[in-house]
Design a protein around this motif. Structure first.
Motif, mmCIF file in Angstrom:
data_model
loop_
_atom_site.group_PDB
_atom_site.id
_atom_site.type_symbol
_atom_site.label_atom_id
_atom_site.label_comp_id
_atom_site.label_asym_id
_atom_site.label_seq_id
_atom_site.Cartn_x
_atom_site.Cartn_y
_atom_site.Cartn_z
ATOM 1 N N TYR A 128 0.818 -1.222 0.000
ATOM 2 C CA TYR A 128 0.000 0.000 0.000
ATOM 3 C C TYR A 128 0.851 1.272 0.000
ATOM 4 O O TYR A 128 0.564 2.226 0.719
ATOM 5 C CB TYR A 128 -0.979 0.007 1.188
ATOM 6 N N LEU A 130 1.176 3.132 -2.689
ATOM 7 C CA LEU A 130 0.124 3.970 -3.262
ATOM 8 C C LEU A 130 -1.200 3.322 -2.889
ATOM 9 O O LEU A 130 -1.249 2.117 -2.675
ATOM 10 C CB LEU A 130 0.210 3.999 -4.792
ATOM 11 N N ASP A 131 -2.268 4.095 -2.833
ATOM 12 C CA ASP A 131 -3.583 3.464 -2.748
ATOM 13 C C ASP A 131 -4.153 3.392 -4.157
ATOM 14 O O ASP A 131 -3.519 3.850 -5.123
ATOM 15 C CB ASP A 131 -4.495 4.193 -1.750
ATOM 16 N N THR A 133 -6.456 4.975 -5.677
ATOM 17 C CA THR A 133 -6.680 6.274 -6.335
ATOM 18 C C THR A 133 -5.344 6.832 -6.848
ATOM 19 O O THR A 133 -5.247 7.330 -7.974
ATOM 20 C CB THR A 133 -7.314 7.276 -5.341
ATOM 21 N N GLN A 134 -4.332 6.743 -6.013
ATOM 22 C CA GLN A 134 -3.005 7.209 -6.442
ATOM 23 C C GLN A 134 -2.476 6.347 -7.585
ATOM 24 O O GLN A 134 -1.749 6.838 -8.456
ATOM 25 C CB GLN A 134 -2.040 7.187 -5.253
ATOM 26 N N LYS A 180 -15.870 8.538 -3.043
ATOM 27 C CA LYS A 180 -14.578 7.905 -3.343
ATOM 28 C C LYS A 180 -14.468 7.580 -4.833
ATOM 29 O O LYS A 180 -13.425 7.820 -5.454
ATOM 30 C CB LYS A 180 -14.438 6.625 -2.517
ATOM 31 N N ARG A 183 -13.771 10.674 -6.767
ATOM 32 C CA ARG A 183 -12.360 11.057 -6.641
ATOM 33 C C ARG A 183 -11.513 10.306 -7.670
ATOM 34 O O ARG A 183 -10.657 10.886 -8.335
ATOM 35 C CB ARG A 183 -11.927 10.689 -5.215
ATOM 36 N N LEU B 160 -4.284 3.716 3.920
ATOM 37 C CA LEU B 160 -4.608 4.372 2.650
ATOM 38 C C LEU B 160 -4.763 5.873 2.838
ATOM 39 O O LEU B 160 -5.250 6.336 3.869
ATOM 40 C CB LEU B 160 -5.899 3.796 2.063
ATOM 41 N N MET B 161 -4.385 6.621 1.816
ATOM 42 C CA MET B 161 -4.518 8.082 1.849
ATOM 43 C C MET B 161 -5.858 8.519 1.266
ATOM 44 O O MET B 161 -6.272 9.649 1.438
ATOM 45 C CB MET B 161 -3.416 8.741 1.010
ATOM 46 N N ASN B 162 -6.469 7.639 0.485
ATOM 47 C CA ASN B 162 -7.717 7.985 -0.208
ATOM 48 C C ASN B 162 -8.730 6.843 -0.066
ATOM 49 O O ASN B 162 -9.069 6.184 -1.032
ATOM 50 C CB ASN B 162 -7.443 8.252 -1.695
ATOM 51 N N GLY B 163 -9.150 6.584 1.131
ATOM 52 C CA GLY B 163 -10.083 5.492 1.357
ATOM 53 C C GLY B 163 -11.517 5.966 1.316
ATOM 54 O O GLY B 163 -11.780 7.111 0.963
ATOM 55 N N ARG B 204 -5.471 12.970 -2.201
ATOM 56 C CA ARG B 204 -4.246 13.169 -1.433
ATOM 57 C C ARG B 204 -3.136 12.446 -2.192
ATOM 58 O O ARG B 204 -3.236 11.240 -2.429
ATOM 59 C CB ARG B 204 -4.398 12.629 -0.004
#
Lengths: 310, 221
Positions: A128, A130-131, A133-134, A180, A183, B160-163, B204
């Motif tokens: 993790y 990056l998540d 989204t990243q 989410k 995003r 996570l930064m974007n959960g 983020r």
């Protein structure tokens, strides 16, 4: 829909406005993937692409890249290369995407991935870095700007892929899920493939709410090959309730029909009775772009299930 | 505070197996709150050492073992005759406490081993004695201004930064069988409560993990 070109057949078909179907392949702890190849062959006629899962439930399975590639090469069925950020940092994600592009993969589904604590190597250190989204952001850099996340250029060739993301129609609170997804769409997703839905009204609401992002949605459906699977889903998959009638009918078959052939016919009938009107309704009265049909090891259902929609 | 828990004595005994004369040092701050170096815990450790056939040559509280300056002062009370006898030190403190003692040992030319009796869990909130919650991972680039004051690194099982991820159900996390809160649903609810859901929807960016924890010193003068 965003400005990114349609690189994959899946994206091209979505853009024509055709109601599309995708399938799912689940390679496990295997070196010989002939079973996956056979499944891909069996679904090829009915789906525009098949997702290839990446260590679902946190399990240590064969990396999904090679099966994704071999299915395209040997079967001629386009694949959606599923990638979780659980096992790879930004360097490995970048490297694997380059490798995937190098062998002609055109779709990637960017996922978080179930935590390794859930799988069969529970002490593994999840990455993790990056998540998801990243990761979608990184994919945007690679596809649209030809660089890594720091802006270092890709020297030769181009990454030509379309980016899928997941969404969960069973998530609660739903607003957090919707925001989410928004995003991720803003960062560069091309389409959405949802987790499995069994409740038609809920599914319709979910699609309606997601429609605000103008990003094509493929609703996930999971035909139930037997009572055991249905019951497992109902009990153990978070947020998923299999409708009572469906469970009852499948249980009845398990208990009362001993002949295997007859049992298969009846199970197919039950699934068709439930899912054909479901798909019909989704197609008729929602903005969904298609169905992601997770009939894993249940390819015989594709023909009767999808014939009226082709 | 830094929350600690006691190691199994078997592990400590194994570490000390080649040493007979032991000096026990214990933290007078966080580990006391963690009930790992309070009077009862120290007596329990002394008893365990005795039962394991060890000779405890001396034991003393160090007010804050992680503070080198304080260690210099506390060291003055350690008798020379105990230092002459000691084979190994055992400390009940966090990892930073032991390692500050190493600097002290270097200063004092002590070439004896020191072992740790506790496990360190992190920077925590004390709800009450016996109930601590790790709230800060010491990343070095705090995100709390964007998350309603709730840390996604410590409150999300995946950091996570974007959960949230797809592993939450009704605000509970897939890790630990849906018993713990999903950090990102806590963040969502908090931001909603303070009228800042706009922050929830923002990206983020990728975090600079390179600056987190490894070989790190904070030096500003």
């Amino acid at each position: 829909m965003g400005d990114r070109p349609a690189f994959s057949n899946l994206m091209k078909e979505i853009k024509t406005g055709k109601f599309v179907f995708t399938g799912e392949l689940e390679p496990t702890k295997m070196v010989d993937i002939s079973e996956i190849i056979h499944s891909a062959e069996a679904m090829k006629e009915y789906v525009v692409a098949a997702n290839v899962t990446d260590g679902p439930q946190g399990m240590a399975y064969i990396n999904s890249l090679i099966p994704s590639y071999l299915v395209q090469e040997k079967v001629g069925l386009e694949t959606v290369y599923q990638m979780t950020v659980r096992d790879r940092n930004r360097i490995a994600l970048f490297g694997d995407i380059l490798a995937a592009a190098c062998v002609g993969i055109k779709n990637v589904l960017a996922l978080t991935g179930d935590h390794s604590a859930l799988g069969d190597n529970p002490g593994a250190k999840s990455v993790y870095d990056l998540d998801s989204t990243q990761f979608v952001y990184l994919l945007g850099k690679m596809i649209d700007e030809n660089t890594d996340i720091y802006g270092n250029e890709i020297e030769t060739g181009k990454v030509e892929m379309n980016v899928g993301i997941a969404a969960n129609p069973n998530a609660s609170p739903r607003e957090a899920e919707i925001l989410k997804v928004g995003r991720k769409v803003a960062v560069g997703a091309d389409y959405i493939q949802t987790q499995t839905a069994f409740d038609i009204d809920d599914a319709k609401d979910f699609i309606k709410e997601l429609s605000r992002y103008n990003c094509p949605i493929l609703l996930g459906l999971f035909p139930l090959k037997n009572y055991g699977i249905a019951s497992y889903f109902d009990k153990f998959i978070p947020g998923v309730s299999v409708p009572e009638d469906l469970l009852k009918n499948l249980k009845h078959v398990k208990k009362n029909i001993k002949d295997k052939k007859e049992r298969k016919v009846k199970i197919d009938e039950i699934n068709l009775e439930f899912f054909v009107p479901f798909i019909r309704e989704i197609k008729k009265s929602t903005a969904a772009a298609g169905i992601h049909c997770m009939a894993v090891h249940y390819e015989r259902l594709f023909e009767p299930l999808l014939k009226e929609f082709r | 505070m830094i929350v600690t828990t006691k190691k199994d004595f078997e592990e400590i005994e194994d570490a000390l197996k080649s040493y007979n004369n032991i000096m026990l040092i214990y933290c007078g701050t966080c580990s006391v709150t963690s009930q790992c170096s309070d009077e009862k815990s120290v007596n329990e450790m002394l008893e365990n050492l005795k039962n394991a056939g060890k000779n405890v040559v001396y034991h003393q509280e160090f007010k804050e073992p992680c503070d080198f300056r304080q260690d210099l002062q506390d060291w003055r009370n350690v008798p020379q005759e105990a230092l002459d006898k000691v084979d190994a030190f055992l400390i009940l403190s966090c990892g930073a406490g032991l390692q500050a003692m190493l600097d002290l040992f270097d200063r004092k030319n002590i070439a004896k081993p020191i072992f740790i009796g506790l496990n360190t869990h992190g920077i925590a909130e004390t709800e009450r004695i016996g109930r601590f919650h790790v709230k800060c991972a010491g990343c070095g680039d705090c995100l709390l201004n964007y998350t309603g004051g709730i840390c996604p690194v410590t409150s999300c099982a995946k950091g996570l930064m974007n959960g949230p991820c797809g592993g939450q159900l009704d605000g509970k996390c897939e890790v630990g069988k849906y018993e713990k809160d999903c950090g990102w649903i806590l963040i969502y609810e908090r931001l909603k409560k303070i009228g800042r859901l706009d922050l929830f929807g923002q990206l983020r960016p990728a975090f600079n993990w390179a600056d987190r924890g490894h070989q790190k010193s904070v030096v500003f003068r």
